[in-house]
Scaffold this motif. Structure first.
Motif, PDB file in Angstrom:
ATOM      1  N   LEU A  42      -1.992  -6.070   1.559  1.00  0.00           N
ATOM      2  CA  LEU A  42      -2.715  -5.078   0.765  1.00  0.00           C
ATOM      3  C   LEU A  42      -2.136  -3.691   1.038  1.00  0.00           C
ATOM      4  O   LEU A  42      -2.051  -3.255   2.182  1.00  0.00           O
ATOM      5  CB  LEU A  42      -4.203  -5.089   1.132  1.00  0.00           C
ATOM      6  CG  LEU A  42      -5.042  -6.240   0.600  1.00  0.00           C
ATOM      7  CD1 LEU A  42      -6.470  -6.121   1.111  1.00  0.00           C
ATOM      8  CD2 LEU A  42      -5.031  -6.267  -0.920  1.00  0.00           C
ATOM      9  N   ASP A  43      -1.783  -3.028  -0.035  1.00  0.00           N
ATOM     10  CA  ASP A  43      -1.242  -1.667   0.065  1.00  0.00           C
ATOM     11  C   ASP A  43      -2.354  -0.711  -0.362  1.00  0.00           C
ATOM     12  O   ASP A  43      -2.348  -0.153  -1.452  1.00  0.00           O
ATOM     13  CB  ASP A  43      -0.014  -1.566  -0.847  1.00  0.00           C
ATOM     14  CG  ASP A  43       0.600  -0.182  -0.836  1.00  0.00           C
ATOM     15  OD1 ASP A  43       0.308   0.590   0.085  1.00  0.00           O
ATOM     16  OD2 ASP A  43       1.363   0.116  -1.770  1.00  0.00           O
ATOM     17  N   LEU A  44      -3.334  -0.533   0.513  1.00  0.00           N
ATOM     18  CA  LEU A  44      -4.561   0.188   0.147  1.00  0.00           C
ATOM     19  C   LEU A  44      -4.284   1.624  -0.271  1.00  0.00           C
ATOM     20  O   LEU A  44      -4.970   2.160  -1.143  1.00  0.00           O
ATOM     21  CB  LEU A  44      -5.547   0.162   1.314  1.00  0.00           C
ATOM     22  CG  LEU A  44      -6.197  -1.194   1.602  1.00  0.00           C
ATOM     23  CD1 LEU A  44      -6.923  -1.167   2.943  1.00  0.00           C
ATOM     24  CD2 LEU A  44      -7.174  -1.584   0.500  1.00  0.00           C
ATOM     25  N   ASP A  45      -3.295   2.248   0.337  1.00  0.00           N
ATOM     26  CA  ASP A  45      -3.011   3.645  -0.011  1.00  0.00           C
ATOM     27  C   ASP A  45      -1.947   3.771  -1.100  1.00  0.00           C
ATOM     28  O   ASP A  45      -1.563   4.890  -1.457  1.00  0.00           O
ATOM     29  CB  ASP A  45      -2.574   4.416   1.239  1.00  0.00           C
ATOM     30  CG  ASP A  45      -3.754   4.735   2.148  1.00  0.00           C
ATOM     31  OD1 ASP A  45      -4.890   4.429   1.753  1.00  0.00           O
ATOM     32  OD2 ASP A  45      -3.520   5.279   3.240  1.00  0.00           O
ATOM     33  N   ASP A  46      -1.450   2.657  -1.605  1.00  0.00           N
ATOM     34  CA  ASP A  46      -0.516   2.651  -2.723  1.00  0.00           C
ATOM     35  C   ASP A  46       0.743   3.469  -2.425  1.00  0.00           C
ATOM     36  O   ASP A  46       1.198   4.263  -3.238  1.00  0.00           O
ATOM     37  CB  ASP A  46      -1.205   3.208  -3.984  1.00  0.00           C
ATOM     38  CG  ASP A  46      -0.427   2.888  -5.247  1.00  0.00           C
ATOM     39  OD1 ASP A  46       0.376   1.938  -5.220  1.00  0.00           O
ATOM     40  OD2 ASP A  46      -0.618   3.596  -6.263  1.00  0.00           O
ATOM     41  N   LEU A  85      -6.916   5.371   3.456  1.00  0.00           N
ATOM     42  CA  LEU A  85      -7.581   4.261   4.143  1.00  0.00           C
ATOM     43  C   LEU A  85      -6.756   3.684   5.294  1.00  0.00           C
ATOM     44  O   LEU A  85      -7.287   2.986   6.135  1.00  0.00           O
ATOM     45  CB  LEU A  85      -7.907   3.151   3.141  1.00  0.00           C
ATOM     46  CG  LEU A  85      -8.947   3.526   2.079  1.00  0.00           C
ATOM     47  CD1 LEU A  85      -9.054   2.444   1.004  1.00  0.00           C
ATOM     48  CD2 LEU A  85     -10.315   3.738   2.727  1.00  0.00           C
TER      49      LEU A  85
END
Lengths: 189, 357
Positions: A42-46, A85
């Motif tokens: 997951l690349d929560l901070d994009d 995050l």
């Protein structure tokens, strides 16, 4: 067995080179940029696909002939960190492989080369609530190209581009990363 | 037929959850703010154009939000009132309708399903087996989630309620919980004469008006979400309900207040089936997934079309509920939720980690 044969061949080619006596050993601290990275995490901070600074060091064995070898370690801090995050993260790569270069007598002032190899990546990421911790290692293959320019008997410069690939076609189990790097070299004969 | 005015007055308490202001205790406030940041990030990663969500604690709304867009091209924001296909959340309604029949003595879950439908090839399969997704192979032995088989329960509900499935759903649940925006089938937007005959004109007008607030459907592709056709418009025991998070909150409150079925029946629905062959605990009860996470019971269901998805997660012992509806498959399609572990959903995992464990 076939993999063992390949490595045996490569080792023989390197160690048994008639030009071994004229080989260069290069120590290469480098800085660079990692980019277009894809991981299954997951690349929560994009931000993981954005360019990130990378640091590392390598050792290259470059004979006067065509076949050499290299080993390299790189560290890309904050690869997932966009300061929303994800509070800390990094990608470490450790790779080794075979180098093919032009014989020194053909190109004594610039030694262009291509390389193929394999290694490991280690990915860590910590989000602020600790919901999606990542601490994972997996195998990768790599390929690249570069050039070494000896400036003096002891010093030189190297620039390189590498592509690392691992996992499967499935997006949740895939790793891709491009690295461009440059650095001074210290060479020994 | 009941009028809209009557509908709204019935079970007034069920509306409290949404009529009152959103109330978050100081303990919840930080978790809610963090939850919304995570959900927004996950929405982007999962390629969900629009998402509506609600969290209920002790019957009070503590988080109610629309994120993204119900119409991406026209930049129309998703809101709590936005309507979605809830897909397999419909199965929880079917569970309630069947247990109503059991309480009224018009059905035994251990009757053979063949009495009602020829869709299940196993001759010994019962209503209970279909309701627990254990009808395949040796009935009762193994769990295999199968929405197509669940479809067979449409005929059971029709028979035991003595009226068509949709009519039973509307009268027994939607109307009693004052779910005035919910529509028992997308085809009620322009019903055939046969279908229209099931409902009074006021209800038909209400359904048609509600469908106009239906989020546009999108499918997830590698590059993001792209505009898509609607999923099938009809309705059955497995899928087809249109609703929004506000109405589902009323449904949730009514479940907790045992408006539809007794507490005992609801607990049966939330009790894991046991394999008759292997004696192991299966991940499904009667129309609900049931699992333990860090010693806490979670009851839940997900919904999945490629164009819409849904997550309904209850923590009964904490009086805590999360409902998420989305206009792409992104809430569910990438996660193997049919296997029975809601924690594979990053949305559910975030909720559980922040509010439960």
């Amino acid at each position: 067995m076939s993999r063992l044969r390949v490595w045996t061949f490569l080792l023989t080619a390197v160690v048994g080179s008639p030009r071994l006596a004229g080989a260069d050993w290069l120590l290469i601290p480098f800085i660079g940029v990692s980019g277009r990275t894809e991981t299954g995490f997951l690349d929560l901070d994009d931000v993981v696909s954005n360019p990130h600074p990378s640091y590392g060091a390598g050792v290259t064995f470059l004979p006067d002939g065509m076949v050499g070898a290299e080993a390299e370690v790189s560290w890309t801090p904050s690869a997932f960190t966009g300061h929303d995050l994800i509070e800390s993260s990094r990608i470490i790569t450790a790779t080794g492989g075979m180098v093919l270069t032009l014989p020194k007598r053909w190109s004594p002032r610039v030694r262009p080369y291509v390389m193929i190899g394999a290694g490991l990546i280690h990915v860590t990421s910590t989000d602020i609530a600790g919901i999606f911790p990542v601490d994972s290692a997996r195998g990768v293959t790599c390929a690249g190209a570069g050039a070494w320019i000896p400036i003096s008997p002891r010093l030189g410069a190297r620039a390189s581009v590498r592509y690392l690939h691992g996992g499967s076609a499935d997006a949740t189990n895939r790793f891709k990363m491009w690295q461009a790097a440059g650095g001074m070299t210290v060479q020994f004969r | 037929m009941r009028t809209r005015g009557v509908l709204v007055s019935v079970n007034l308490f069920t509306a409290l959850a949404i009529l009152g202001p959103t109330v978050a205790s100081p303990d919840d406030a930080d978790a809610i703010a963090l939850f919304e940041r995570y959900v927004e990030a996950l929405r982007r990663i999962a390629h969900v154009p629009g998402l509506s969500g609600i969290i209920l604690r002790d019957g009070r709304t503590v988080w109610l939000r629309g994120l993204g867009f119900e119409d991406l091209e026209s930049r129309i924001p998703a809101t709590p009132d936005t309507l979605y296909h809830v897909a397999s959340l419909t199965k929880t309604f079917t569970s309630t309708l069947l247990l109503q029949c059991v309480e009224r003595g018009t059905l035994s879950l251990d009757e053979r399903i063949a009495r009602y439908s020829s869709a299940i090839p196993e001759p010994d399969a019962t209503v209970r087996h279909v309701l627990t997704h254990t009808s395949q192979g040796a009935p009762g032995a193994i769990f295999r989630y199968d929405g197509d088989r669940f479809f067979a329960l449409t005929a059971v509900v029709t028979a035991c309620h003595g009226r068509p499935f949709r009519r039973a759903l509307a009268a027994e649940i939607l109307d009693r919980a004052a779910m005035i925006d919910s529509v028992p089938g997308h085809d009620l937007e322009r019903p055939t004469p046969t279908l229209a005959a099931l409902f009074d004109p006021a209800s038909l007008a209400r359904y048609a008006a509600a469908v106009r607030r239906l989020a546009l459907p999108y499918t997830v592709s590698r590059g993001g979400a792209s505009r898509s056709d609607y999923p099938p418009r009809d309705m059955n025991a497995a899928t087809g309900l249109l609703s929004n998070v506000v109405d589902l909150a009323k449904y949730d409150a009514a479940i907790d207040a045992n408006v539809f079925i007794s507490r005992s029946s609801q607990q049966q629905a939330w009790t894991n089936a046991i394999s008759t062959t292997f004696r192991d605990t299966l991940p499904y009860g009667l129309g609900w997934f049931v699992q333990q996470e860090s010693g806490v019971r979670l009851v839940w269901h997900y919904g999945q079309w490629s164009q819409y998805s849904a997550l309904y997660l209850k923590v009964p012992d904490r009086r805590l509920t999360l409902i998420l509806l989305a206009n792409s498959g992104g809430l569910s399609v990438a996660f193997p939720m049919a296997a029975g572990d809601v924690m594979v959903s990053p949305f559910a995992r975030t909720f559980v980690k922040l509010f439960v464990t």
